[in-house]
Write a protein that holds these residues in place. Structure first.
Motif: not given
Length: 261
Positions: A92-99, A107-108, A155-163, A255-259
């Motif tokens: 299962g793919p996973y995007i590490k960058e927090r977005k 495409s992501e 920051y994990r919306s796509a992965f979380a929705a799929a799982k 985790y939260k975005l830096e700042g």
């Protein structure tokens, strides 16, 4: 477990899949090792399983997010061994960058949904008819902490929705295929990252992990043992279950975005 059962483990050349393959092979299960690009790692795992357990193994290259690859791999196991008893959907793919959601590209999004949810449909669709004929099947999916509650995960919306969609799919398969002797369950790993994915429990006990309630890091062996339990002959009464393996640690949304504070 009954010997000469067969298992197709997706994404098994690296990470958690390696330890899952070792665990099932130690019980006499024939292992089909799926990989996409990690051919060297797959060949190394094949050698390890054959040396350590005398296992029969099969190397299967293929992208689980492609319907044709999924069907081809299921048929390859049937052709080689005459049965497909266990389907472990570990890849299962996973995007590490927090977005945030609005920052994902189409495409992501497609990669996350196809790799984590649609791939399960493709593989189960290919495998279940054979499991029905043999009146036995074990399907195990892999989720994430609290997936069964459909939580928000920043920051994990796509992965979380799929799982979380995979939770419903797993439970639906459990209901639909119970009469055919097929079970479907999900294992949800906690904060198991990096080298810990291939580590044994005995190794983790030698490493202090103060931020985990049980006092040690989680390992691939923890996940593999849970999957092995679901695959056992005597686990036929257990289906539609979502099992968390977290060591009591709550990591969702830590985790939260830096700042941000």
């Amino acid at each position: 477990m009954k010997r000469n059962r067969t298992a197709l483990i997706t994404g098994s050349a690296r990470g958690l899949g390696v330890r899952i393959a070792h665990e099932l092979a130690s019980h006499g299960i024939r292992i089909a090792i799926n990989y996409r690009t990690s051919v060297v790692e797959a060949e190394h795992l094949k050698h390890e399983l054959e040396t350590a357990y005398g296992s029969e193994t099969l190397l299967l290259s293929g992208d689980v997010s492609h319907p044709a690859d999924a069907e081809r791999m299921a048929l390859a196991v049937i052709d080689a061994w005459g049965s497909l008893d266990m389907l472990i959907l570990n890849a299962g793919p996973y995007i590490k960058e927090r977005k945030k959601l609005a920052d994902y590209t189409p495409s992501e999004w497609d990669a996350m949904v196809n790799g984590n949810l649609s791939s399960a449909f493709y593989l189960c669709r290919a495998a279940i008819p054979y499991m029905r004929r043999q009146r036995f099947g074990r399907i195990v999916t892999v989720g994430f902490e609290k997936a069964q509650t459909a939580p928000g995960w920043m920051y994990r919306s796509a992965f979380a929705a799929a799982k979380t969609g995979l939770v419903s799919l797993t439970r639906t398969i459990a209901l639909e295929e119970a009469e055919a002797g097929i079970t479907a369950n999900m294992v949800c790993p906690g904060d198991i990252i990096g080298d810990d994915k291939q580590r044994r429990i005995s190794e983790a006990r030698q490493i202090d992990q103060g931020d985990t309630p049980v006092g040690r890091a989680g390992t691939g062996e923890d996940i593999a043992r849970a999957i092995s339990f679901f695959c056992a002959e005597a686990s036929d009464f257990i289906t539609g279950t979502v099992l968390e393996v977290t060591g009591g640690k709550d990591v969702l949304n830590k985790y939260k975005l830096e700042g941000e504070r």
